[in-house]
Write an enzyme that holds these catalytic residues in place. Structure first.
Site, short mmCIF file in Angstrom:
data_model
loop_
_atom_site.label_atom_id
_atom_site.label_comp_id
_atom_site.label_asym_id
_atom_site.label_seq_id
_atom_site.Cartn_x
_atom_site.Cartn_y
_atom_site.Cartn_z
N GLU A 80 0.81 -1.23 0.00
CA GLU A 80 0.00 0.00 0.00
C GLU A 80 0.83 1.27 0.00
O GLU A 80 0.48 2.24 -0.66
CB GLU A 80 -0.95 0.01 1.21
N ASP A 122 -2.45 -4.67 3.28
CA ASP A 122 -2.67 -4.88 4.71
C ASP A 122 -3.56 -6.08 5.02
O ASP A 122 -4.45 -6.44 4.23
CB ASP A 122 -3.29 -3.63 5.34
N ASP A 131 -6.29 -6.91 6.49
CA ASP A 131 -7.64 -6.70 6.99
C ASP A 131 -8.60 -6.59 5.81
O ASP A 131 -8.20 -6.78 4.65
CB ASP A 131 -7.71 -5.46 7.89
N GLU A 142 -10.04 -4.01 4.43
CA GLU A 142 -9.67 -2.96 3.48
C GLU A 142 -8.48 -3.39 2.63
O GLU A 142 -8.43 -3.13 1.43
CB GLU A 142 -9.34 -1.67 4.24
N TYR A 168 0.66 -4.95 13.34
CA TYR A 168 -0.42 -4.22 12.67
C TYR A 168 -1.35 -3.57 13.69
O TYR A 168 -1.76 -4.21 14.66
CB TYR A 168 -1.20 -5.18 11.76
N ARG A 216 -4.43 -2.09 13.36
CA ARG A 216 -5.90 -2.12 13.24
C ARG A 216 -6.38 -3.53 13.58
O ARG A 216 -6.38 -4.41 12.72
CB ARG A 216 -6.34 -1.70 11.84
N HIS A 235 -6.53 -10.82 14.07
CA HIS A 235 -5.10 -10.57 14.19
C HIS A 235 -4.73 -10.55 15.66
O HIS A 235 -5.58 -10.41 16.54
CB HIS A 235 -4.74 -9.23 13.54
#
Length: 913
Positions: free
Chosen positions: A7, A80, A82, A84, A303, A305, A350
């Site tokens: 990203e 990432d 997740d 998104e 990570y 989030r 996670h």
């Protein structure tokens, strides 16, 4: 050659070093496609067909990816870990298919929870395919936010002038703040008294004990309700003999908290460091992506989030080793601690947030980090260490004391606590929003049953109960998590949206509802009650989670939601604005119209005396006005109890007119006299109240001084023109002609003399024009050979931007200006240039101005009405029918950029979840 897509460019550089020369790592810079801000982007009548549009800023990057893919053997999507991140990988893959850049290359998806060489290498050895269920959950969430924002916001514009937008989760969070405001307003303080005796043991050790019982009855906190009752107990205690009746010591254990999740990190950073959630996440992102340590960029935390509270098994031995080294083996529990989340709908996909290498002590990294990065890393490090430490061992002691006063028997109690073994408390203790004195933390002297005590003093104190406190950002995040509203990655953006819309304000670290926000919530509760219910919003989140678990079909969830939602929208279409205002006027009556001290009608106009106050709507939102308008022009803000209701301060000694603080539609002000005190056509003299001053603090002397401004200081010695002194937008100043000079520390705007004023003006002229807005000389980012010059980073009136050759490109909100790289700056400049970003010449400005009236209303709506996702609303209310010519696939990047010319919009990647 293998092509890897991540990203951010920061990650791309780091990961490229880890993987070596057989890999090429490119950055997508977040989302590359989004729903265009126009009607029909999601079409419920076409089975929720979604039209994706390539972001013009991403077009060149996608072209670079397509070119690199031609010579690659494999495409590895490493965005990432997740929902998104999964969606970004899917978007990139879809665009590559449309460009026909994919031939026989193998496509793999890899995820890693930390940017370290070990994590990246392990991920590359364990590839998988794109998770279709996660992509479906992303599309469902994105479609829901679009449908609510683009359908509900236009209703607000029409029915509530001045309202800006409503969002699916944003509106429910706003309701929490507004509900707390109502609780505070309805709260009635209750009087109560406490009696605390200071007693001494035979060894002259003193301690405090509280009255808890009398004549065989328990006394609770609020039971002594009057001063007379307190006095009666006081007299009895003053003559009483005190004896220890019971000493009880009990062992207790306090266990450490789990390591950080996104939510708890935001809460603790707010409490302990004073960080706003959005600031916390920006810093955490930087720590995750990596910091240069010894010539190599390394991710310092996992990570950030996540709502999981577990720690990877391979990381626990290192934590236990550091605990033993730093604090001793007795601080290491016999077995590693295991945690499970109590949060509603927690996914725990996670692990918790922790240091990637716990041996990197914060003190060793301090020189490599800026102050905020260091403080946040230290917080994460300490929490992770504490989570695997031994429990604290305490001893809680309770002493009951009997007080004999003639025939009466009274009971007192003292409590205390001793830490026998500090355990995890040696490292970390969780913060609290409200931190009242903890009586149990006091240590009591040694006592034995039957021992006589001596009274040293007696404190009889009056108290009043207090209303519930307003939410802090930390406590609001905690409450949202408890209710299952939103997701960890969305909390920061939700709070920011509420502040940006002017629906709430943050003062002294507390969130209070603005009038604009209260009107919006009242409107939604009356006409869209179901959609601001906590259970409904939490249930919808649960449905989205089920989609990601492949338990339900995403279009079925959308269909069920849309059927009822569009029905509620259709029902209000024919309701007149006046009817809406009447309903809201009744709903908010207690908030708007406080009872009068004389018992009169609270709705009677205080100006004309014959009109009736009612709720009105204007260009800038709702306000209270007189029914005799235009004969009576009395207006004020909604809240009568805002501290700005009319208050007469006294008489002006020169004119003998009343000096009053008044509440106007645009804020509080000071007024001299009333309209009928002046000649026809003449208006009363008014003065604004400085922004840093509360209206409640304004007294007569200060009000008279403010009314005296602007004041004449004297003639300038060079040209004789009068120099004036006043208070403006940026504070006190002196003015000579068109030259304004700010007063300095020690200067008084009410008394400053001519010589000092002339000096300040001369110094201001010598300095040259003000650099307040955009004259920042800037900071060099790097060379840009393609345009022959250097890109500069500057701070302007509307935020930070990069510039070269007259092209100015705003830096996105999710980027720290000081961390912008040359590659990112070039991408921003190119995207701006593609949209015609070069400074316009005068003739073009004139042409633009001439055409402006046709677009004025639409532009205003676009600017003021962004839905929760960050995309700007369309010119018209969202309809349920998409243009037949559209398709569900995005157009090729070049055609999209050339033809669509979309309005500027924030990427959904900025507001996670």
């Amino acid at each position: 050659m293998n092509l890897v897509i991540v990203e951010s460019p920061a990650k791309a550089k780091t990961i490229n070093k880890y993987l070596g020369s057989s890999y090429e790592v490119l950055a997508s810079y977040g989302h590359v496609r989004d729903l265009p801000a126009k009607n029909g982007s999601v079409d419920p009548d076409a089975n929720f067909q979604m039209i994706w549009e390539t972001d013009p800023k991403a077009a060149s990057r996608l072209n670079d990816i397509a070119k690199a893919l031609k010579g690659a053997d494999k495409l590895i999507l490493a965005t990432d870990p997740d929902r998104e991140g999964e969606a970004i990988s899917w978007h990139v893959l879809e665009v590559m298919k449309q460009k026909r850049a994919l031939k026989d290359q193998k496509v793999e998806r890899v995820v890693f929870n930390a940017i370290t060489k070990q994590s990246v290498t392990e991920a590359m050895n364990n590839p998988r395919q794109i998770d279709g269920a996660l992509v479906d959950a992303y599309m469902a969430r994105r479609a829901l936010d679009y449908l609510v924002g683009f359908t509900l916001s236009p209703v607000l514009w029409r029915k509530l002038p001045g309202a800006r937008s409503a969002g699916r989760v944003q509106s429910v969070a706003l309701r929490l703040v507004c509900d707390r405001e109502i609780e505070i307003e309805k709260f009635v303080a209750r009087e109560y008294w406490s009696l605390v005796a200071t007693l001494a043991t035979p060894r002259n050790d003193t301690f405090e004990a509280r009255l808890v019982g009398a004549d065989g009855k328990k006394i609770q906190r609020l039971d002594i309700g009057t001063g007379a009752e307190a006095e009666d107990f006081k007299k009895a205690l003053e003559t009483a003999a005190f004896t220890v009746s019971l000493v009880e010591a009990k062992p207790a254990r306090r266990n450490p908290q789990a390591p950080f999740t996104t939510s708890t990190l935001q809460q603790e950073a707010s409490r302990k460091l004073g960080f706003a959630p959005s600031h916390t996440m920006r810093i955490a992102q930087r720590l995750y992506e990596g910091i240069d340590i010894g010539g190599e960029t390394t991710g310092l935390i996992t990570y950030m989030r996540t709502d999981g509270v577990s720690i990877a098994p391979e990381a626990i031995p290192a934590l236990r080793k550091v605990i033993a080294e730093e604090y001793g083996s007795n601080y290491v529990p016999s077995a590693p601690r295991q945690y499970t989340s109590k949060a509603k709908n927690a996914q725990e996909a996670h692990e918790a947030i922790r240091p990637t290498d716990v041996s990197r002590r914060p003190a060793k990294l301090k020189a490599r980090l800026d102050n905020d990065q260091y403080r946040l890393y230290e917080l994460i490090w300490m929490r992770a260490i504490a989570s695997q430490m031994e429990s604290a061992e305490l001893e809680r002691t309770t002493v009951d004391i009997t007080a004999k006063a003639g025939a009466r028997t009274l009971e007192l109690r003292a409590s205390g606590q001793v830490v026998k073994f500090d355990g995890f408390l040696a490292v970390y203790q969780e913060g609290r929003d409200d931190d009242p004195e903890d009586e149990e933390s006091r240590r009591l002297p040694a006592m034995s049953e039957g021992e006589a005590l001596k009274r040293e003093s007696l404190a009889v104190t009056q108290h009043f109960t207090e209303p519930p406190p307003r939410y802090s950002e930390a406590s609001l995040v905690k409450r949202m998590e408890e209710l299952g509203i939103g997701r960890p990655s969305t909390y920061a953006s939700i709070l920011q949206v509420l502040k940006d819309r002017g629906y709430v304000k943050l003062e002294k670290k507390r969130l209070s509802a603005e009038d604009k926000g209260r009107v919006v919530v009242a409107f939604l509760q009356k006409f869209f009650a179901r959609y601001v219910e906590f259970d409904f919003t939490a249930d919808l989140e649960e449905q989205l989670d089920k989609i990601s678990n492949n338990e339900v079909a995403w279009k079925n969830v959308l269909s069920d939601f849309w059927r009822d939602f569009i029905g509620a929208v259709d029902e209000i279409k024919d309701v007149k604005v006046s009817e809406v205002l009447d309903v809201l006027d009744a709903m908010l009556g207690e908030h708007i119209y406080e009872p009068r001290a004389d018992g009169g009608d609270p709705r009677q106009c205080p100006s004309c005396g014959t009109g009736r106050l009612n709720l009105k709507a204007g260009k800038f939102g709702a306000f209270v006005g007189c029914s005799n308008y235009p004969e009576c022009r009395y207006t004020r803000p909604l809240a009568a109890s805002s501290g700005t209701s009319d208050r007469v301060l006294g008489k002006d000694p020169k004119t003998n007119l009343d000096v009053a603080v008044k509440a106007g539609r645009f804020g509080p002000y000071i007024q001299l006299g009333e309209p009928n005190d002046y000649a026809e056509g003449e208006k009363p003299k008014r003065a604004g109240i400085p922004k840093n001053m509360s209206p409640a603090d304004v007294e007569l002397d200060l009000a008279i001084k403010l009314l005296s401004l602007p004041r004449d200081v004297g003639p300038h010695p060079e040209d004789g023109e009068i120099i004036t002194a006043g208070i403006g937008r940026f504070g006190p100043f002196v003015r000579h002609g068109k030259t304004y000079a700010s007063l300095e520390a020690g200067d008084d705007v009410y008394t400053i003399g001519l010589n000092r004023a002339v000096t300040l003006i001369a110094e201001k002229i010598a300095k040259g024009p003000s650099r307040r807005f955009g004259a920042d000389p800037g900071k060099e980012v790097g060379d840009y050979p393609a345009r022959g010059g250097k890109i500069m980073l500057k701070k302007g009136r509307y935020g930070a931007y990069v510039t070269i050759d007259g092209i100015n490109a705003t830096i996105p909100d999710d980027k720290e200006p000081d961390q912008i790289t040359l590659e990112e700056a070039i991408a921003l400049i190119e995207a701006r240039a593609a949209k015609g970003g070069k400074a316009k010449r005068a003739p073009k400005k004139a042409a633009a101005k001439k055409a402006a009236p046709k677009k004025k209303a639409t532009a205003k709506k676009k600017a003021d009405s962004e839905p929760e996702s960050g995309a700007k609303p369309a010119k018209k209310a969202a309809t349920r029918t998409a243009p037949k010519a559209r398709t569900s696939t995005a157009k090729p990047a070049a055609k999209t950029a050339a033809k669509a010319k979309p309005t500027a919009k924030k990427s959904a990647g900025k507001a996670r979840g």
